[in-house]
Every structure is written in C-alpha cells, then in structure tokens.
Design a protein around this motif. Sequence first.
Motif, PDB file in Angstrom:
ATOM      1  N   ILE A   1      64.362  67.250  46.979  1.00  0.00           N
ATOM      2  CA  ILE A   1      64.275  68.221  45.886  1.00  0.00           C
ATOM      3  C   ILE A   1      62.821  68.594  45.610  1.00  0.00           C
ATOM      4  N   VAL A   2      61.932  67.607  45.565  1.00  0.00           N
ATOM      5  CA  VAL A   2      60.529  67.860  45.228  1.00  0.00           C
ATOM      6  C   VAL A   2      59.800  68.563  46.376  1.00  0.00           C
ATOM      7  N   ASP A   3      60.150  68.255  47.623  1.00  0.00           N
ATOM      8  CA  ASP A   3      59.594  68.858  48.836  1.00  0.00           C
ATOM      9  C   ASP A   3      58.071  68.741  48.900  1.00  0.00           C
ATOM     10  N   PRO A   4      57.524  67.519  48.972  1.00  0.00           N
ATOM     11  CA  PRO A   4      56.067  67.381  49.004  1.00  0.00           C
ATOM     12  C   PRO A   4      55.441  67.895  50.300  1.00  0.00           C
ATOM     13  N   VAL A   5      56.182  67.926  51.404  1.00  0.00           N
ATOM     14  CA  VAL A   5      55.628  68.395  52.676  1.00  0.00           C
ATOM     15  C   VAL A   5      55.385  69.893  52.633  1.00  0.00           C
TER      16      VAL A   5
ATOM     17  N   SER B   1      58.022  74.381  59.808  1.00  0.00           N
ATOM     18  CA  SER B   1      58.674  74.689  58.543  1.00  0.00           C
ATOM     19  C   SER B   1      59.422  73.449  58.073  1.00  0.00           C
ATOM     20  N   PRO B   2      59.545  73.257  56.763  1.00  0.00           N
ATOM     21  CA  PRO B   2      60.301  72.127  56.251  1.00  0.00           C
ATOM     22  C   PRO B   2      61.756  72.196  56.724  1.00  0.00           C
TER      23      PRO B   2
ATOM     24  N   LYS C   1      48.678  71.401  51.671  1.00  0.00           N
ATOM     25  CA  LYS C   1      47.757  72.398  52.195  1.00  0.00           C
ATOM     26  C   LYS C   1      46.787  71.729  53.133  1.00  0.00           C
ATOM     27  N   ARG C   2      46.501  72.380  54.228  1.00  0.00           N
ATOM     28  CA  ARG C   2      45.551  71.837  55.199  1.00  0.00           C
ATOM     29  C   ARG C   2      44.132  72.173  54.745  1.00  0.00           C
TER      30      ARG C   2
END
Length: 85
Positions: free
Chosen positions: A73-77, A13-14, A81-82
């Motif tokens: 803020i953007v949370d690219p992780v 999880s992030p 998607k795998r």
Amino acid sequence: MSSTENAAPPTKSPVFGQCWSCRILGGTGLIGSGAYVYSIARSTMKRGGPVGMGTVAQISFAMALLAWGVTIIVDPVGKAKRIDE
C-alpha cells in the motif's frame, strides 16, 4: 566508446505500477489474511492449548503478511529517487 556505455539504464516499474486501486486491493487482502492467520493462532492460545512452535510460526507468518500488505500500500520503491553525483 561504445553505444552501450552512453545508454541510460532501463527503468523498472513497481509490481503494481501506478495503479492505486490495485495496490489498495492487494494490500488490504494481505492485511486481512494476516489478521485471519493471527486470529486463528490467538484462538488456540485463548482456549488454553499449548503454545508450541506451530503457534509461534503462525503468529510470525501473520506479522509477515501484515508487513507485506502495508509495504504494497505504501509503495516505498516507487517513491525512491536516484541521486546522481
């Protein structure tokens, strides 16, 4: 074949999870601290002080804080998607 070969990999999880308010608060804090560090470095330059390696390091650190805040803020992780082949 062992049971570990068929097991799904654990999901990560992030850092801030899906908590939107946590990401906004943390990211805004980092952006604000980056702006403060940048303004201190700029005020030294505006007063006519010498631009040395310390000032360059402050501006670089400020840009790193700003980028880190935007990334949180953007949370690219969390949006990745795998792709299974």
